[in-house]
Design a protein around this motif. Sequence first.
Motif, PDB file in Angstrom:
ATOM      1  N   LEU A 146     -18.852 -21.246  49.260  1.00 24.77           N
ATOM      2  CA  LEU A 146     -19.100 -22.624  48.902  1.00 24.77           C
ATOM      3  C   LEU A 146     -19.817 -23.103  47.724  1.00 24.77           C
ATOM      4  O   LEU A 146     -20.545 -22.460  47.305  1.00 24.77           O
ATOM      5  N   CYS A 147     -19.126 -24.254  47.402  1.00 32.11           N
ATOM      6  CA  CYS A 147     -20.080 -24.793  46.492  1.00 32.11           C
ATOM      7  C   CYS A 147     -19.949 -26.608  46.614  1.00 32.11           C
ATOM      8  O   CYS A 147     -19.069 -27.032  47.123  1.00 32.11           O
ATOM      9  N   ASN A 148     -21.132 -27.329  46.254  1.00 32.34           N
ATOM     10  CA  ASN A 148     -21.094 -28.478  46.580  1.00 32.34           C
ATOM     11  C   ASN A 148     -20.503 -29.439  45.255  1.00 32.34           C
ATOM     12  O   ASN A 148     -20.221 -30.586  45.483  1.00 32.34           O
ATOM     13  N   VAL A 149     -20.270 -28.731  44.346  1.00 33.79           N
ATOM     14  CA  VAL A 149     -19.605 -29.510  43.211  1.00 33.79           C
ATOM     15  C   VAL A 149     -18.085 -30.249  43.574  1.00 33.79           C
ATOM     16  O   VAL A 149     -18.142 -31.309  43.354  1.00 33.79           O
ATOM     17  N   ASN A 151     -15.811 -20.911  40.490  1.00 35.60           N
ATOM     18  CA  ASN A 151     -16.818 -21.584  40.825  1.00 35.60           C
ATOM     19  C   ASN A 151     -17.746 -21.885  39.519  1.00 35.60           C
ATOM     20  O   ASN A 151     -17.924 -21.183  38.586  1.00 35.60           O
ATOM     21  N   HIS A 152     -18.083 -23.204  39.414  1.00 29.48           N
ATOM     22  CA  HIS A 152     -18.662 -24.056  38.514  1.00 29.48           C
ATOM     23  C   HIS A 152     -17.967 -24.078  37.371  1.00 29.48           C
ATOM     24  O   HIS A 152     -18.238 -24.026  35.988  1.00 29.48           O
ATOM     25  N   LEU A 153     -16.533 -23.775  37.427  1.00 30.06           N
ATOM     26  CA  LEU A 153     -15.522 -23.706  36.167  1.00 30.06           C
ATOM     27  C   LEU A 153     -14.231 -24.432  36.836  1.00 30.06           C
ATOM     28  O   LEU A 153     -13.155 -23.582  36.665  1.00 30.06           O
TER      29      LEU A 153
HETATM   30 MN    MN Z   1     -22.565 -24.451  43.228  1.00 31.75          MN
END
Ligand code: MN
Length: 432
Positions: free
Chosen positions: A167-170, A197-199
């Motif tokens: 998971l990520c909050n972005v 992730n982050h991309l």
């Molecule tokens: Mn993140």
Amino acid sequence: KLKVVVIGGGSSYTPELIEGLINRHSELPVSELWLVDIEEGREKVNIISELAKRMIKHKGLHIDINVTLDRRLALKDADFVCSQFRAGCLEGRIRDERISLKYGMIGQETNGLGGFANACRTIPVTLQICREMEELCPNAWFLNFTNPSGMVTEAILKYTKIKAIGLCNVPVIMEKGISKILNASEGEFIMQVAGLNHLIWARKVLYQGDDKLDFIISEILKGNDPLVPSNIPPFEWPDDLLRKMGMIPCAYLRYYYMSDDIMKQEQAEANGEGTRGEVVKAIEKRLFDIYKNPALEEKPKELEKRGGQYYSEAACELMASIYNDKRKIMHVNTRNNGTISGLPDDCVVEVSSIITKNGPLPLNVEPFPDDTLRLIQLMKEFETLTVEAAVKGDLVAAKRGLILNPIVNTGTILDEALKETVFENLEHMPQF
Ligand code: MN
Ligand code: NAD
Ligand code: G6P
Ligand code: MN
């Protein structure tokens, strides 16, 4: 009985997780919550557990809160294991940032050389946790927020039998931002994101029978950009680039599209208020002073200064969606399986997915424009080689991966930076 274990329970984000569990108690009746930490985090996790107890009592609920440094005890018969630890703690993050900057590279927790180092510290611990889970709670879901979230999830799915979702909050922050621009509530539109992730890029914003992507892009270009997490300073995208792209890049893509500008800004910060890790250290100190107050019974406002805001909220929603087979669309790190064409099936991607009791069912993604696909492929190869290096202790794989990363310098500088990274982290990188 429903047992949830949190690895890295001393995280300053834990009160958000507690709030999420409290708000969902009727659909997700957690009976036992275990906060696991290590000796370094003993004081923090105890403060968090006392606050958690007050928050739960304040709402008149009953969840049994346990604190332990004995991970195996906690994992026994768990249903959900949430991973939010920081291998090497904040000191490790600050060291990564400083080493990168010293060699003229962007110093960041999940990107470039820092992301590599973080992966090499984190993956061995994560695989050890998963081996314990194979023995003690083989059917539990492993929900990973520990960074670098995408690479950590790929390591678990490739090297263990555990069911894991990253998971990520972005994407959550992007969705909230879009909801503000559209002036619509979150259930009223569908945002589809895809990438790593982050991309990631937002590929569709479906609202009332239209795709609102171009409208959102034009608002962002006018300076109306509520899609940026608080750890990334607000900035403007190059107008021509964004207008032609037809997708909304996540805030982290500035590291790739505007590396030189970021580099200069980071160097100035490092010589001034400090690197992000150093700034976080100060925020964290203030947060724990607030948490200690016996009168505090709710998550404090100060937590919004952290870039990870809302990710615990997403974690609770993910648990509730799996537990209740909600079939809600969430944005998660999961096995590609052809979702993004041009990437291997067995790699991990961050994509919008329907969340079922069996896990994520990813939504097929319209092919990426060639230039973006090349960047994603390059970064995926960096990630996969980093995972291999982290698991096998293979320094050649490490170097092959780092050479591909557009924000990593190569040549003698890389040899020296890599040597220093491994040497300074020996205690946390036993694989090398
Ligand atoms: Mn993140
Ligand atoms: P933190 O420095 O407060 O660390 C959290 C806790 O982990 C600390 O109490 C520390 O003692 C503990 N810890 C360290 N090693 C451990 C181990 N081996 N086992 C158990 N506990 C251990 O970190 P934080 O700022 O709260 O962030 C925690 C993690 O979550 C980091 O990896 C961070 O990058 C990540 N994060 C991810 C997202 C996301 O979008 N996925 C958002 C925010 C934070
Ligand atoms: C979020 C990222 C997280 C990251 C956090 C850093 O935007 O999605 O993965 O951990 O920012 O925030 P911090 O406050 O620690 O710099
Ligand atoms: Mn390069």
